[in-house]
Design a protein around this motif. Structure first.
Motif, PDB file in Angstrom:
ATOM      1  N   GLY A  20      -5.546   5.240   7.143  1.00  0.00           N
ATOM      2  CA  GLY A  20      -4.937   6.699   7.444  1.00  0.00           C
ATOM      3  C   GLY A  20      -3.287   6.626   7.046  1.00  0.00           C
ATOM      4  N   GLN A  21      -2.985   7.994   7.229  1.00  0.00           N
ATOM      5  CA  GLN A  21      -1.389   8.222   6.955  1.00  0.00           C
ATOM      6  C   GLN A  21      -0.363   7.115   7.619  1.00  0.00           C
ATOM      7  OE1 GLN A  21      -0.278  10.445   4.830  1.00  0.00           O
ATOM      8  NE2 GLN A  21      -2.366  10.419   4.298  1.00  0.00           N
ATOM      9  N   GLU A  22      -0.843   6.649   8.698  1.00  0.00           N
ATOM     10  CA  GLU A  22      -0.053   5.450   9.444  1.00  0.00           C
ATOM     11  C   GLU A  22       0.336   4.331   8.498  1.00  0.00           C
ATOM     12  OE1 GLU A  22       2.305   3.873  12.405  1.00  0.00           O
ATOM     13  OE2 GLU A  22       1.376   5.748  12.285  1.00  0.00           O
ATOM     14  N   ALA A  23      -0.689   4.041   7.434  1.00  0.00           N
ATOM     15  CA  ALA A  23      -0.136   2.960   6.478  1.00  0.00           C
ATOM     16  C   ALA A  23       0.758   3.611   5.578  1.00  0.00           C
ATOM     17  CB  ALA A  23      -1.311   2.458   5.888  1.00  0.00           C
ATOM     18  N   LEU A  24       0.903   4.773   5.378  1.00  0.00           N
ATOM     19  CA  LEU A  24       1.815   5.190   4.290  1.00  0.00           C
ATOM     20  C   LEU A  24       3.001   5.774   4.863  1.00  0.00           C
ATOM     21  CD1 LEU A  24      -1.120   7.432   2.584  1.00  0.00           C
ATOM     22  CD2 LEU A  24      -0.282   4.828   2.087  1.00  0.00           C
ATOM     23  N   LYS A  25       3.511   5.450   6.027  1.00  0.00           N
ATOM     24  CA  LYS A  25       4.792   5.800   6.551  1.00  0.00           C
ATOM     25  C   LYS A  25       6.078   4.986   5.727  1.00  0.00           C
ATOM     26  CE  LYS A  25       4.186   6.553  11.405  1.00  0.00           C
ATOM     27  NZ  LYS A  25       4.475   5.993  12.687  1.00  0.00           N
ATOM     28  N   GLY A  26       6.875   6.364   5.068  1.00  0.00           N
ATOM     29  CA  GLY A  26       7.965   5.762   4.394  1.00  0.00           C
ATOM     30  C   GLY A  26       8.873   7.159   4.172  1.00  0.00           C
ATOM     31  N   THR A  27      10.002   7.169   3.731  1.00  0.00           N
ATOM     32  CA  THR A  27      10.864   8.307   3.535  1.00  0.00           C
ATOM     33  C   THR A  27      11.611   8.025   2.266  1.00  0.00           C
ATOM     34  OG1 THR A  27      11.182   8.306   5.894  1.00  0.00           O
ATOM     35  CG2 THR A  27      12.676   9.817   4.533  1.00  0.00           C
ATOM     36  N   GLU A  87       0.723  -1.271  -0.082  1.00  0.00           N
ATOM     37  CA  GLU A  87       0.165   0.046   0.065  1.00  0.00           C
ATOM     38  C   GLU A  87       0.863   1.174   0.112  1.00  0.00           C
ATOM     39  OE1 GLU A  87      -3.243   2.143   3.088  1.00  0.00           O
ATOM     40  OE2 GLU A  87      -3.139  -0.202   2.800  1.00  0.00           O
ATOM     41  N   CYS A  88       2.117   1.165   0.758  1.00  0.00           N
ATOM     42  CA  CYS A  88       2.760   2.495   0.941  1.00  0.00           C
ATOM     43  C   CYS A  88       3.435   2.714  -0.465  1.00  0.00           C
ATOM     44  CB  CYS A  88       3.860   2.202   1.989  1.00  0.00           C
ATOM     45  SG  CYS A  88       4.945   3.622   2.343  1.00  0.00           S
ATOM     46  N   LEU A  89       4.021   1.557  -1.139  1.00  0.00           N
ATOM     47  CA  LEU A  89       4.673   1.660  -2.409  1.00  0.00           C
ATOM     48  C   LEU A  89       3.818   2.144  -3.484  1.00  0.00           C
ATOM     49  CD1 LEU A  89       6.963  -1.467  -2.434  1.00  0.00           C
ATOM     50  CD2 LEU A  89       7.655   0.982  -2.046  1.00  0.00           C
ATOM     51  N   ALA A  90       2.508   1.731  -3.393  1.00  0.00           N
ATOM     52  CA  ALA A  90       1.427   2.341  -4.458  1.00  0.00           C
ATOM     53  C   ALA A  90       1.244   3.627  -4.264  1.00  0.00           C
ATOM     54  CB  ALA A  90       0.182   1.400  -4.322  1.00  0.00           C
ATOM     55  N   ALA A  91       1.129   4.153  -2.988  1.00  0.00           N
ATOM     56  CA  ALA A  91       0.853   5.500  -2.563  1.00  0.00           C
ATOM     57  C   ALA A  91       2.012   6.383  -2.775  1.00  0.00           C
ATOM     58  CB  ALA A  91       0.206   5.701  -1.226  1.00  0.00           C
ATOM     59  N   MET A  92       3.116   5.991  -2.410  1.00  0.00           N
ATOM     60  CA  MET A  92       4.282   6.703  -2.262  1.00  0.00           C
ATOM     61  C   MET A  92       5.162   6.764  -3.629  1.00  0.00           C
ATOM     62  SD  MET A  92       3.707   8.456   0.419  1.00  0.00           S
ATOM     63  CE  MET A  92       5.101   9.229   0.797  1.00  0.00           C
ATOM     64  N   LEU A  93       5.180   5.745  -4.340  1.00  0.00           N
ATOM     65  CA  LEU A  93       6.119   5.622  -5.374  1.00  0.00           C
ATOM     66  C   LEU A  93       5.199   5.212  -6.687  1.00  0.00           C
ATOM     67  CD1 LEU A  93       9.099   3.441  -4.254  1.00  0.00           C
ATOM     68  CD2 LEU A  93       8.831   6.015  -4.108  1.00  0.00           C
TER      69      LEU A  93
END
Length: 183
Positions: A174-181, A92-98
């Motif tokens: 929420g944003q918790e699932a999207l943690k990444g830097t 989910e994070c990779l889909a949202a952020m990358l």
């Protein structure tokens, strides 16, 4: 001001041609990225951070890691630090952020060695189990390791997961699932 269509096209080309390198903690994630069609290499266990950074630069890859120190060492060589251990949250994070598209080109790369697959020839199809041949294909082969791929139950289960990850972020995460830097 909205981005031009050319800017969207350029971003899409970058995403489609992105060459990834997953650290040794993310070998399972790399297999899923390959299942989605991404060029996702992995770091051999025990590889020194300096050697990982050299490989990034030599191969023009983008690092995905769970190792904060490795991400910091990569610095200008572009790295993404994943904050989660859970595979679903990572996807989910990779889909949202990358902007990873989990249905980019499903089952177009070898899950083991990352090589692009080709259509299996008639002689290769003949060597597959009868139960696989009865499925009707498509039948694929890895030109490097010789593994065969067919649309069996494992592919159906994996396609379900890839489709699930392609959906917009699930409610409640929420944003918790999207943690990444991005470094």
């Amino acid at each position: 001001m909205e981005p031009s269509p050319a800017a969207f096209h350029s971003a899409a080309v970058v995403i489609l041609t992105m060459r990834l390198l997953c650290d040794e903690m993310l070998i399972g994630l790399a297999r899923w990225l390959r299942a989605a069609g991404y060029d996702a290499a992995t770091v051999d266990p025990g590889t020194r951070d300096a050697d990982v950074v050299s490989r990034l630069e030599e191969e023009g890859r983008f690092l995905i890691t769970r190792d904060r120190r490795l991400a910091e060492t990569a610095g200008a060589a572009a790295a993404f630090l994943l904050a989660h251990d859970d595979l679903d949250q990572q996807a989910e994070c990779l889909a949202a952020m990358l902007y990873i598209d989990w249905m980019l080109r499903p089952f177009s790369r070898c899950l083991v060695d990352n090589t692009p697959l080709r259509d299996a020839g008639p002689d290769e199809v003949e060597r597959m189990p009868l139960s696989a041949r009865e499925l009707g294909g498509p039948f694929r082969a890895c030109p490097l390791c010789g593994r065969f791929y067919w649309p069996g139950s494992h592919v159906k289960r994996m396609m379900t997961k890839l489709r699930q990850w392609r959906r917009p972020a699930r409610s409640g995460g929420g944003q918790e699932a999207l943690k990444g830097t991005v470094w």
